[in-house]
Enzyme design. Structure first.
Site, PDB file in Angstrom:
ATOM      1  N   ARG A 183       0.826  -1.223   0.000  1.00  0.00           N
ATOM      2  CA  ARG A 183       0.000   0.000   0.000  1.00  0.00           C
ATOM      3  C   ARG A 183       0.853   1.263   0.000  1.00  0.00           C
ATOM      4  O   ARG A 183       0.484   2.284   0.587  1.00  0.00           O
ATOM      5  CB  ARG A 183      -0.973   0.040   1.197  1.00  0.00           C
ATOM      6  CG  ARG A 183      -1.876  -1.133   1.329  1.00  0.00           C
ATOM      7  CD  ARG A 183      -2.824  -1.316   0.152  1.00  0.00           C
ATOM      8  NE  ARG A 183      -3.500  -2.573   0.312  1.00  0.00           N
ATOM      9  CZ  ARG A 183      -3.057  -3.708  -0.216  1.00  0.00           C
ATOM     10  NH1 ARG A 183      -1.986  -3.730  -0.991  1.00  0.00           N
ATOM     11  NH2 ARG A 183      -3.710  -4.829  -0.008  1.00  0.00           N
ATOM     12  N   SER A 236     -10.449  -0.392   4.061  1.00  0.00           N
ATOM     13  CA  SER A 236      -9.678  -0.545   5.294  1.00  0.00           C
ATOM     14  C   SER A 236      -9.104   0.805   5.712  1.00  0.00           C
ATOM     15  O   SER A 236      -8.448   1.477   4.918  1.00  0.00           O
ATOM     16  CB  SER A 236      -8.525  -1.519   5.077  1.00  0.00           C
ATOM     17  OG  SER A 236      -9.051  -2.798   4.804  1.00  0.00           O
ATOM     18  N   GLU A 306      -4.449   3.822   6.428  1.00  0.00           N
ATOM     19  CA  GLU A 306      -4.276   3.502   4.999  1.00  0.00           C
ATOM     20  C   GLU A 306      -5.016   4.552   4.170  1.00  0.00           C
ATOM     21  O   GLU A 306      -4.593   4.899   3.071  1.00  0.00           O
ATOM     22  CB  GLU A 306      -4.840   2.105   4.702  1.00  0.00           C
ATOM     23  CG  GLU A 306      -4.763   1.728   3.231  1.00  0.00           C
ATOM     24  CD  GLU A 306      -5.198   0.296   2.953  1.00  0.00           C
ATOM     25  OE1 GLU A 306      -5.000  -0.587   3.817  1.00  0.00           O
ATOM     26  OE2 GLU A 306      -5.734   0.067   1.864  1.00  0.00           O
TER      27      GLU A 306
HETATM   28  C1  LIG Z   1     -15.451  -1.188   0.144  1.00  0.00           C
HETATM   29  C2  LIG Z   1     -13.989  -0.928  -0.152  1.00  0.00           C
HETATM   30  C3  LIG Z   1     -13.096  -1.993  -0.187  1.00  0.00           C
HETATM   31  C4  LIG Z   1     -11.738  -1.770  -0.449  1.00  0.00           C
HETATM   32  N1  LIG Z   1     -10.891  -2.841  -0.495  1.00  0.00           N
HETATM   33  C5  LIG Z   1      -9.585  -2.648  -0.803  1.00  0.00           C
HETATM   34  C6  LIG Z   1      -8.682  -3.745  -0.927  1.00  0.00           C
HETATM   35  O1  LIG Z   1      -9.054  -4.911  -0.778  1.00  0.00           O
HETATM   36  N2  LIG Z   1      -7.385  -3.482  -1.240  1.00  0.00           N
HETATM   37  C7  LIG Z   1      -6.924  -2.218  -1.445  1.00  0.00           C
HETATM   38  O2  LIG Z   1      -5.740  -2.044  -1.741  1.00  0.00           O
HETATM   39  N3  LIG Z   1      -7.758  -1.151  -1.338  1.00  0.00           N
HETATM   40  C8  LIG Z   1      -9.062  -1.332  -1.028  1.00  0.00           C
HETATM   41  N4  LIG Z   1      -9.911  -0.260  -0.935  1.00  0.00           N
HETATM   42  C9  LIG Z   1      -9.371   1.100  -1.138  1.00  0.00           C
HETATM   43  C10 LIG Z   1      -9.468   1.572  -2.597  1.00  0.00           C
HETATM   44  O3  LIG Z   1     -10.526   0.924  -3.244  1.00  0.00           O
HETATM   45  C11 LIG Z   1      -8.210   1.299  -3.389  1.00  0.00           C
HETATM   46  O4  LIG Z   1      -7.086   1.823  -2.754  1.00  0.00           O
HETATM   47  C12 LIG Z   1      -8.376   1.903  -4.795  1.00  0.00           C
HETATM   48  O5  LIG Z   1      -7.445   1.363  -5.630  1.00  0.00           O
HETATM   49  C13 LIG Z   1      -8.245   3.401  -4.828  1.00  0.00           C
HETATM   50  O6  LIG Z   1      -8.622   3.808  -6.115  1.00  0.00           O
HETATM   51  P1  LIG Z   1      -9.399   5.167  -6.384  1.00  0.00           P
HETATM   52  O7  LIG Z   1      -9.465   5.320  -7.845  1.00  0.00           O
HETATM   53  O8  LIG Z   1     -10.653   5.237  -5.638  1.00  0.00           O
HETATM   54  O9  LIG Z   1      -8.323   6.206  -5.787  1.00  0.00           O
HETATM   55  P2  LIG Z   1      -8.630   7.548  -5.000  1.00  0.00           P
HETATM   56  O10 LIG Z   1      -9.077   7.207  -3.632  1.00  0.00           O
HETATM   57  O11 LIG Z   1      -9.465   8.461  -5.806  1.00  0.00           O
HETATM   58  O12 LIG Z   1      -7.137   8.141  -4.929  1.00  0.00           O
HETATM   59  C14 LIG Z   1      -6.110   7.408  -4.309  1.00  0.00           C
HETATM   60  C15 LIG Z   1      -4.795   8.159  -4.517  1.00  0.00           C
HETATM   61  O13 LIG Z   1      -4.453   8.192  -5.894  1.00  0.00           O
HETATM   62  C16 LIG Z   1      -4.309   9.534  -6.353  1.00  0.00           C
HETATM   63  N5  LIG Z   1      -4.820   9.521  -7.727  1.00  0.00           N
HETATM   64  C17 LIG Z   1      -5.974   8.981  -8.170  1.00  0.00           C
HETATM   65  N6  LIG Z   1      -6.052   9.071  -9.510  1.00  0.00           N
HETATM   66  C18 LIG Z   1      -4.920   9.699  -9.928  1.00  0.00           C
HETATM   67  C19 LIG Z   1      -4.402  10.089 -11.197  1.00  0.00           C
HETATM   68  N7  LIG Z   1      -5.047   9.837 -12.346  1.00  0.00           N
HETATM   69  N8  LIG Z   1      -3.207  10.726 -11.235  1.00  0.00           N
HETATM   70  C20 LIG Z   1      -2.514  10.984 -10.099  1.00  0.00           C
HETATM   71  N9  LIG Z   1      -2.953  10.636  -8.872  1.00  0.00           N
HETATM   72  C21 LIG Z   1      -4.132   9.993  -8.792  1.00  0.00           C
HETATM   73  C22 LIG Z   1      -5.111  10.365  -5.374  1.00  0.00           C
HETATM   74  O14 LIG Z   1      -4.656  11.694  -5.332  1.00  0.00           O
HETATM   75  C23 LIG Z   1      -4.815   9.623  -4.084  1.00  0.00           C
HETATM   76  O15 LIG Z   1      -3.523   9.947  -3.646  1.00  0.00           O
HETATM   77  C24 LIG Z   1     -11.269  -0.460  -0.678  1.00  0.00           C
HETATM   78  C25 LIG Z   1     -12.177   0.624  -0.655  1.00  0.00           C
HETATM   79  C26 LIG Z   1     -13.531   0.389  -0.399  1.00  0.00           C
HETATM   80  C27 LIG Z   1     -14.477   1.553  -0.396  1.00  0.00           C
END
Ligand SMILES: Cc1cc2nc3c(=O)[nH]c(=O)nc-3n(C[C@H](O)[C@H](O)[C@H](O)COP(=O)(O)OP(=O)(O)OC[C@H]3O[C@@H](n4cnc5c(N)ncnc54)[C@H](O)[C@@H]3O)c2cc1C
Length: 313
Positions: A183, A236, A306
């Protein structure tokens, strides 16, 4: 109230909307207004928005699905660039080079990560099936080095395409440049405002049996429905400490079900905080502090968040 600004791009209009409620762009359903918000679905639109930002001299916060974010109640200054698209539109942009035993696949940052898990299974590509059921998009998952079921983004990542601010120069970073671990990547912990927007990622994937991969994808999606709460949350809240699980420690500390303001520790999964309806970022911060203090008092283990806190003005 200021009016929406409309920018032309090669692939359609980009709307820059003032005062957009960030709770509508995060899975936690928490957060004050973004000063400006642009939803962009491809590189041309990212470039148009960044050109405007450079002229206006504003900071940029890039987000994907907003599924790992706690946005401050006061909102976010500057432009929030939401790099996200529908699964169908993003899938059409995937580029594949087929080799005998493996494929080299370019995936746009805006592609929903769960869709990528299912598409990779259908096409018989090994290594991304764990993405099935995961919220968020490829850009955010790459920045976070997201992972599940023993896999993580870095495993088969070859390179990441980015645009650098302020001049919007294109760079292809070899995966090693992310210095990814559990992570963690250098992008996730870079100070804000950041000068990198992720456009896409290239993976090198061995070939496998689509039927078996699709079975796994269904199993992983189903597991999430059983093991994780369905309400507004950000996954998480803490990373797992070495040798144990944050959710287990929170459970053992007797904290499951505890509520602070509008936020509650899930009864189903101790490491998930659920917004019961009117939670604020301040409630979540207070809850995080309470959990950290109580787990440390009982087990002398300091839990590390996280989820990422963004904004504040
Ligand atoms: C129900 C649930 C279950 C989850 N289970 C897991 C799991 O099993 N494993 C896990 O690792 N995570 C999990 N997560 C967390 C999350 O889903 C992951 O970390 C996911 O990959 C984040 O993606 P996002 O597009 O929503 O990123 P965001 O939350 O929108 O952004 C995350 C980071 O990336 C940056 N970012 C996003 N897009 C860009 C871009 N195009 N350019 C530059 N920076 C960018 C943002 O500024 C931030 O720093 C879970 C979340 C939920 C709600």
């Amino acid at each position: 109230m200021a009016e929406t600004i409309q920018l032309a791009s090669r692939t359609g209009e980009v709307k820059i909307k003032p005062d957009q409620d960030m709770s509508l762009f995060t899975t936690f359903r928490i957060g004050g207004p973004a000063e400006f918000m642009a939803r962009v679905t491809d590189r041309a639109q990212v470039e148009a928005a960044l050109e405007w930002v450079e002229k206006m001299d504003l900071p940029v916060t890039s987000i994907g699905g907003g599924s790992n974010l706690l946005v401050d109640d006061s909102g976010i200054s500057g432009l929030v660039l939401a790099v996200r698209a529908s699964g169908k539109a993003a899938e059409a942009m995937i580029e594949v080079e087929d080799d005998m035993h493996q494929v080299r696949v370019w995936v746009p940052a805006q592609m929903p990560i769960s869709r990528l898990g299912h598409v990779s299974a259908e096409r018989g590509w090994v290594g991304l099936v764990w993405c099935a059921g995961l919220p968020g998009v490829v850009g955010g998952a790459t920045v976070n080095n997201a992972g599940a079921h023993g896999g993580e983004m870095i495993d088969h990542l070859d390179s990441v395409d980015v645009l650098r601010l302020p001049d919007r120069s294109f760079e292809r970073w070899p995966a090693a440049r992310l210095a990814a671990s559990y992570r963690y990547t250098v992008l996730k912990y870079a100070p804000r405002p950041r000068d990198v927007v992720v456009l896409g990622a290239t993976f090198v994937l061995p070939k496998g049996d689509p039927a078996e991969l699709e079975r796994q994808a269904r199993e992983f999606s189903e597991w999430r429905k059983q093991a994780q709460p369905t309400g507004a949350c950000a996954g998480s809240v803490f990373t797992n400490p070495e040798g144990t699980y944050a959710g287990y420690l929170i459970d053992q500390a007797g904290l499951k079900g505890r509520q602070v303001g509008g936020v509650k520790i899930s009864e189903l999964h101790g490491n998930f905080l659920v917004n019961t309806g009117k939670a604020t970022a301040a409630d979540v911060r207070e809850m995080i502090q309470m959990i950290q203090d109580e787990v440390y008092r009982q087990f002398e283990i300091r839990l590390v968040p996280e989820i990422e806190q963004v904004g504040g003005r």
